[in-house]
Structure formats: structure tokens, C-alpha cells
Design a protein around this motif. Structure first.
Motif, short mmCIF file in Angstrom:
data_model
loop_
_atom_site.label_atom_id
_atom_site.label_comp_id
_atom_site.label_asym_id
_atom_site.label_seq_id
_atom_site.Cartn_x
_atom_site.Cartn_y
_atom_site.Cartn_z
N SER A 255 13.10 20.34 57.83
CA SER A 255 11.73 19.58 58.42
C SER A 255 11.78 19.68 59.47
N GLY A 256 12.76 20.01 60.36
CA GLY A 256 12.83 20.32 61.39
C GLY A 256 11.88 21.01 61.66
N VAL A 257 12.08 22.51 61.56
CA VAL A 257 11.07 23.48 62.10
C VAL A 257 9.69 23.33 61.06
N LEU A 258 9.49 22.71 59.73
CA LEU A 258 8.10 21.97 60.23
C LEU A 258 7.21 20.96 60.55
N ILE A 259 8.17 20.20 60.90
CA ILE A 259 7.54 18.83 62.08
C ILE A 259 7.66 20.90 63.33
N GLY A 260 7.53 20.90 63.88
CA GLY A 260 7.98 22.03 65.17
C GLY A 260 6.41 22.73 64.85
N LEU A 261 6.56 23.38 63.47
CA LEU A 261 5.58 24.77 63.46
C LEU A 261 3.85 23.78 63.28
N PHE A 265 1.25 26.85 66.85
CA PHE A 265 0.53 28.35 66.41
C PHE A 265 -0.56 27.60 67.63
N VAL A 266 -1.03 26.15 68.11
CA VAL A 266 -2.14 25.81 69.13
C VAL A 266 -2.14 26.27 70.41
N PRO A 267 -1.51 27.18 71.19
CA PRO A 267 -0.98 27.79 72.59
C PRO A 267 -1.82 29.13 72.01
N PHE A 268 -1.53 29.66 70.80
CA PHE A 268 -1.93 30.95 70.46
C PHE A 268 -3.04 31.23 70.29
N THR A 269 -4.12 29.83 69.97
CA THR A 269 -5.32 29.80 69.27
C THR A 269 -5.94 29.33 70.45
N HIS A 270 -5.71 28.35 70.92
CA HIS A 270 -6.92 27.51 71.97
C HIS A 270 -6.66 27.39 73.38
N LEU A 271 -4.91 28.36 73.92
CA LEU A 271 -4.99 28.79 75.31
C LEU A 271 -6.24 29.26 75.55
N SER A 326 15.18 26.02 72.41
CA SER A 326 14.08 26.91 71.70
C SER A 326 12.94 25.91 71.65
N PHE A 327 13.20 24.89 70.88
CA PHE A 327 12.04 23.39 69.89
C PHE A 327 11.26 22.98 71.26
N ILE A 328 12.36 22.90 71.83
CA ILE A 328 12.65 21.78 73.33
C ILE A 328 11.40 22.11 74.42
N VAL A 329 11.70 23.77 74.74
CA VAL A 329 11.39 24.10 75.22
C VAL A 329 9.31 24.38 75.56
N ILE A 330 9.50 24.70 74.38
CA ILE A 330 8.41 25.24 73.40
C ILE A 330 7.39 23.65 73.77
N GLY A 331 7.80 22.64 72.77
CA GLY A 331 6.88 21.53 73.17
C GLY A 331 7.09 20.93 74.61
N THR A 332 7.73 21.44 75.44
CA THR A 332 7.96 21.02 76.88
C THR A 332 6.39 21.69 77.10
N PHE A 333 6.39 22.84 77.58
CA PHE A 333 4.98 23.97 78.11
C PHE A 333 4.13 23.02 77.34
N ASN A 334 3.77 22.61 76.11
CA ASN A 334 2.40 22.37 75.89
C ASN A 334 1.90 20.78 75.89
N PHE A 357 11.84 31.54 75.06
CA PHE A 357 12.29 30.94 73.78
C PHE A 357 11.45 30.94 72.68
N ASP A 358 10.62 31.15 73.14
CA ASP A 358 9.53 31.47 71.48
C ASP A 358 9.79 33.03 71.03
N GLY A 359 10.92 34.17 71.36
CA GLY A 359 11.29 34.51 70.60
C GLY A 359 12.43 34.27 70.25
N CYS A 360 13.49 33.78 71.11
CA CYS A 360 14.48 32.95 70.84
C CYS A 360 14.28 31.99 69.27
N PHE A 361 13.01 31.18 69.35
CA PHE A 361 13.09 30.55 68.01
C PHE A 361 13.25 31.74 66.91
N VAL A 362 11.77 33.08 66.35
CA VAL A 362 10.94 33.44 66.08
C VAL A 362 12.57 33.90 65.40
N CYS A 363 13.91 35.00 66.23
CA CYS A 363 15.10 35.93 65.68
C CYS A 363 15.89 35.02 65.23
#
Length: 376
Positions: A255-261, A265-271, A326-334, A357-363
């Protein structure tokens, strides 16, 4: 004799921890590099599509054009559940090869589909399905060769996304400026074609477990199956493991991963487009920001994977806690992007931090799942 056979049947599978496994790991590296590199670089293609005269005639806007990349990412992850079922039934190699072929067909046909509606299908649905079928086996197969070194192996494989995210955005812009959008899509088709030989390396190592049954138990099971043959749940149970959903920790994690995802990808698409339109700095280069995320995600993918395998580190910080941070840092960046956009150097620093933290989350995805459910 009977005792020795019993011991052999009950003997736990031991991973090789190397050998051909490193070839498989390298193939997984390329598959991750291709899939995430293209998904993360869609912002470059988005700008090119918005500027293409053919698509402009068919009413291309930021909203309806961004749907192309959104569909790809959505299906790439949503269809992984189906991909896992197919992998269990047909094996990692067959599933990944079929996925690679579908992705190649989708990319190649996209280079001729010059309408948004067609691109929704070719680039969105076909590539998304192909990526899902190729991506899931690339993670599962690592567990056939590694157990003690699963964090290190998975970290190496997933850092492929970082390498390609560094190289692809500026290179795709170069190709678009030199040869145009549609020839660039043909180049992307060539990249996806290489997924096929990579998938062919996925040789399964874990033996299939055969259940020992006596005559009475076989008869009981036969009668039970006969009674439940008309049950939808019984049919689905052949393909879907409902047992894992009984694990409370797994349900919470999913559930947490689903909400986080939802916003991942918003920064990768629109940044890229957002920064180049809003930033007052005339030297702003949007693709460089995506490359910065990819560059630092290489470090974030390898280092935590290696460190998290250490027993001393596990006592201080578990793998799932690495992922939560990792989720906390990525969300703060957005949240900070609208403020950081006023200073391009500050935005570069922020994207470098986010990438770690993106790399940490994925791995951590596969190791966390193994920690919760076990290697089997």
C-alpha cells in the motif's frame, strides 16, 4: 536408502552466489537500463512531440501528449502482477523474451504512428506490456543465483537505470535535434531489440518443488478439486498466490509503495518542460537535471545494496527503513521544485541528492520483498 532420498528431497536449495549468475546480473542491468532509462527520459520526447508539426495538426497539448508516457509507466508497473503469474507458469526466460519482442514491436511501430491515438496504443500499451513482461523476470531471476549477495546483485542490476538516465536524456535530445523525433524512435527500437538476447540468458536454477503424497491424500485432493472446479477462487488460486496477502506487513508495504509511486515519475515527465519555461536562468538545460538524478542514483543503487547486506547495519537500520527514508526525501524534493526553480545550480544540487535516494528506493524493492515473504 529411503532416508537419503528423504534428505535429498528436503534439502534446501543453495544459490551459486556467482558464476553464470553474474552474466544474468549483467543482462538484468541492461534490461533495467533500457526500461527505466526510456521511462525516465520521456520528458525529452514530450518536448519533441509538442513541437512536432504533424502532432500539432492533430491537437497535441501538454495534457493529451503526456498521456503517452503515463500509459507506458502505468502499464509497465500494473502489468507486472500478470507478468509474475506468467513467470511462475512459463519461466523467466520465456516471459522476458515475449516481453522484449512486444516492446520492440511497440517501439518500431511508434516511429510510424504519427497520431496521438496510435501512439497511445503503440508507445503506451505495447511498450508498457513489453516492459512489464521483461522487467519482472529480470528481478526474479536474481533470486535463482543469489541469496547472501542478493542486495549487491540487485543493486548492480538496478543501477542500470541510473546509467541510462545519465546518458539517454542529452543523447535523445541530440538525436532529435539532428535527425528528428521519428528517427529517434527508430533508434529507441534498436535499444529495445537488445532486450531479446538479454532475456535469453535467464536460465532458471531453482528446482520445482514436488509434493509427496500418499494414495489417500491424492484421492482427497482429487475429490476436493472436483467439488471446487466450478469455483472462481479455485481457478484463480492456480495462478495467483493469495497466501502472501495474509501477511500484514506485506499488505502495508504494498500500500505504501503504491501511494508513493503515484507521484514518483512526475519529475521525469514534466521537470524538463517546466524548468525550461519557468526558470529565469538563460543557461537552464532541462535534460541535465534528469541526468543528475541518474548519475547520483548509481551511487544510491550500489552503496545501500552493499551496505544493507552487512549484519551490523541490519541491526541499526533495516532495508525497509532505507526505503522509507528514500520516499521521504523524494517527496520533499517534489514539494521544493517551485522554489528551487529560481536557481538552476540549487536545482542541480537538489536533483543529485534526490538521485541518491531514488537509487536506494529502487534497489531495495526485491530485498525488502524477500525480507517480508522469504526467498521462496
Amino acid at each position: 536408502m529411503a532416508d537419503s532420498e528423504k534428505q535429498d528431497g528436503d534439502r534446501k536449495f543453495v544459490a551459486s552466489e556467482g558464476g553464470w549468475g553474474w552474466i544474468v546480473c549483467l543482462a538484468s542491468f541492461w534490461i533495467n537500463a533500457t526500461i527505466f532509462g526510456l521511462n525516465n527520459s520521456f520528458g525529452v520526447l514530450l518536448v519533441a512531440m509538442l513541437g512536432d508539426p504533424t502532432l500539432q495538426k492533430h491537437g497535441a497539448t501538454v495534457f493529451n501528449t503526456a498521456w503517452i508516457g503515463s500509459i507506458t509507466v502505468c502499464i509497465s508497473f500494473f502489468a507486472t502482477y500478470i507478468a509474475s503469474i506468467l513467470t511462475d507458469r512459463f519461466g523467466c526466460r520465456r516471459t522476458a523474451v515475449v516481453g522484449a519482442i512486444i516492446a520492440f514491436v511497440g517501439c518500431l511501430s511508434s516511429s510510424f504512428a504519427k497520431r496521438l491515438g496510435l501512439l497511445y496504443f503503440t508507445y503506451g500499451i505495447l511498450i508498457g506490456v513489453g516492459f512489464a513482461l521483461a522487467y519482472m523476470p529480470s528481478l526474479i531471476i536474481l533470486g535463482h543465483y543469489f541469496e547472501k549477495k542478493i542486495g549487491k546483485a540487485n543493486g548492480f542490476a538496478t543501477c542500470g537505470s541510473g546509467v541510462s538516465t545519465v546518458l539517454l536524456p542529452p543523447f535523445l535530445r541530440f538525436l532529435i535535434n539532428s535527425f528528428g523525433l521519428w528517427y529517434t524512435l527508430k533508434f529507441i527500437a534498436g535499444l529495445t531489440f537488445l532486450l531479446i538476447p538479454c532475456a535469453l540468458t535467464f536460465r532458471s536454477q531453482r528446482p520445482k518443488v514436488k509434493r509427496k503424497q500418499n494414495n489417500s491424500s491424492v484421492e482427497d485432493e482429487t475429490s476436493t478439486n472436483a467439488r471446487c472446479s466450478s469455483s472462481c477462487r479455485s481457478w484463480l488460486g492456480r495462478y495467483i498466490n493469495f497466501g502472501i496477502w495474509k501477511n500484514k506487513n506485506y499488505r502495508i508495504w504494498c500500500s505504501g509503495v503504491l501511494i508513493g509511486l503515484l507521484g514518483y515519475f512526475v519529475p521525469f515527465t514534466h521537470l524538463i518542460k517546466y524548468v525550461e519555461e519557468v526558470s529565469p536562468d538563460p543557461h537552464t538545460n532541462g535534460p541535465i537535471l534528469i541526468s543528475c538524478i541518474g548519475l547520483s542514483s548509481i551511487v544510491g543503487g550500489i552503496a545501500p545494496g552493499y551496505i544493507s547486506d552487512k549484519p551490523a547495519v541490519k541491526r541499526v537500520m533495516t532495508r525497509i527503513e532505507f526505503q522509507q527514508l528514500s520516499f521521504i526525501v523524494i517527496g520533499t524534493f517534489n514539494f521544493l521544485v517551485p522554489t528551487l526553480v529560481l536557481s538552476f545550480p540549487a536545482l542541480v544540487v537538489a536533483t543529485l541528492i534526490m538521485g541518491i535516494f531514488d537509487g536506494c528506493f529502487v534497489c531495495m524493492m526485491v530485498p525488502v520483498a524477500i525480507d517480508i515473504l522469504g526467498p521462496e
